[in-house]
Write an enzyme that holds these catalytic residues in place. Structure first.
Site, PDB file in Angstrom:
ATOM      1  N   TYR A   1       0.837  -1.217   0.000  1.00  0.00           N
ATOM      2  CA  TYR A   1       0.000   0.000   0.000  1.00  0.00           C
ATOM      3  C   TYR A   1       0.868   1.261   0.000  1.00  0.00           C
ATOM      4  O   TYR A   1       0.589   2.225  -0.716  1.00  0.00           O
ATOM      5  CB  TYR A   1      -0.893  -0.060   1.238  1.00  0.00           C
ATOM      6  CG  TYR A   1      -1.920   1.030   1.404  1.00  0.00           C
ATOM      7  CD1 TYR A   1      -3.100   1.032   0.662  1.00  0.00           C
ATOM      8  CD2 TYR A   1      -1.729   2.047   2.331  1.00  0.00           C
ATOM      9  CE1 TYR A   1      -4.058   2.014   0.855  1.00  0.00           C
ATOM     10  CE2 TYR A   1      -2.685   3.031   2.527  1.00  0.00           C
ATOM     11  CZ  TYR A   1      -3.850   3.012   1.786  1.00  0.00           C
ATOM     12  OH  TYR A   1      -4.798   3.997   1.984  1.00  0.00           O
TER      13      TYR A   1
ATOM     14  N   LYS B   1       0.841   4.122  -2.790  1.00  0.00           N
ATOM     15  CA  LYS B   1       0.459   5.500  -2.462  1.00  0.00           C
ATOM     16  C   LYS B   1       1.601   6.484  -2.727  1.00  0.00           C
ATOM     17  O   LYS B   1       1.359   7.651  -3.058  1.00  0.00           O
ATOM     18  CB  LYS B   1      -0.009   5.581  -1.007  1.00  0.00           C
ATOM     19  CG  LYS B   1      -1.337   4.859  -0.760  1.00  0.00           C
ATOM     20  CD  LYS B   1      -2.422   5.294  -1.715  1.00  0.00           C
ATOM     21  CE  LYS B   1      -3.822   4.990  -1.226  1.00  0.00           C
ATOM     22  NZ  LYS B   1      -4.873   5.351  -2.212  1.00  0.00           N
TER      23      LYS B   1
END
Ligand code: NAP
Length: 249
Positions: free
Chosen positions: A150, A154
């Site tokens: 993640y 991001k």
């Protein structure tokens, strides 16, 4: 005629709050989520409040589905000139336990999805000579235990945003990213469940670490999106705004 905005992952959480806010601000809003049915309650709510909205089912990481969805929005609502890339998933685990599937799923939805949606929608923005792209990054871009997939996605979205700003600026299109901290949604509720802590205790503990003394609400992020898609933000592009109740995660 209203300007048309697409919000992905808009059936709930930050996406739903953003869809409602953009409708209040006068945009016709396409509520895109995996299943059309899932987005319908948000559409009904917007319509009941006098706004214009359409529920569209699409997996943002599926190239053909994205093309069909964007064509449908253009045909039924009008050419989209605002895109909020919000759809997201988490598949948390420590690096040594993370499967390649969990890595791929997270990068597919966030990075490939944002790429496919942006590529499909920019055509309409360039034709209109005006556009706004807002990408949902995260404070996890700065690093977060158990989120190697993640945080990579991001952080990648921040680089993607800056390059869009450079490529599309001459066509009147800005691109910015918002990096939320802890926002109370199903996503953070799932994290609390995974670590076995009741959600109210989880948010209370998080609030203690946040300078403003509380966790965020989806509307806190919608407020920031509203600025980035407004006329007033036309000289702001390629930026990452941390909306986290403080300067960092
Ligand atoms: P959420 O409540 O889990 O909602 C995410 C939405 O995205 C869901 O409706 C989900 O649909 C949809 N979605 C997932 N995969 C999709 C796909 N492939 N195509 C289309 N839609 C898809 O999440 P949230 O907390 O509102 O987060 C929204 C965004 O903000 C995400 O990008 C997230 O990473 C980011 N963010 C959140 C926080 C936070 O604290 N909550 C912090 C930083 C960043 P289903 O319900 O069908 O799965």
């Amino acid at each position: 005629m209203s300007r048309v905005a697409i919000v992905t992952g808009a059936a709930r959480g930050i996406g739903a709050a953003t869809a409602r806010r953009l409708a209040t601000d006068g945009f016709a809003v396409a509520v895109v989520d995996l299943a059309e049915d899932a987005g319908q309650p948000v559409v009904d709510e917007i319509r009941a409040a006098g706004g214009e909205a359409l529920a569209v089912g699409a997996d943002v990481s599926d190239e053909a589905a994205v093309a069909t969805a964007v064509d449908r929005v253009a045909a039924e609502l009008g050419a989209p000139v605002v895109l909020v890339n919000n759809a997201g998933v988490i598949r948390d685990n420590l690096l040594f336990k993370m499967t390649a599937d969990d890595w791929d799923t997270v990068l597919r939805v966030h990075l490939r999805g944002t790429f496919l949606m942006s590529r499909a929608v920019q055509k309409h923005m360039v034709e209109a000579g005006w556009g706004r792209i807002v990408n949902l990054s995260s404070t996890s871009a700065l690093g977060n235990r158990g989120q190697v997939n993640y945080s990579a996605a991001k952080a990648g979205m921040q680089g993607f945003t800056k390059t869009l700003a450079i490529e599309l600026g001459r066509f009147g299109v800005t691109a910015n990213a918002i990096a939320p901290g802890f926002i109370e949604t199903d996503m953070t509720a799932a994290t609390a469940a995974r670590v076995g802590v009741p959600f109210d205790e989880f948010t209370a503990a998080a609030a203690k670490e946040i300078p403003v003394g509380r966790t965020g609400k989806p509307e806190d992020i919608a407020n920031a999106v509203a600025f980035f898609v407004s006329e007033a933000s036309g000289f702001v592009s390629g930026q990452v705004l941390y909306v986290a109740g403080g300067p960092k995660a």
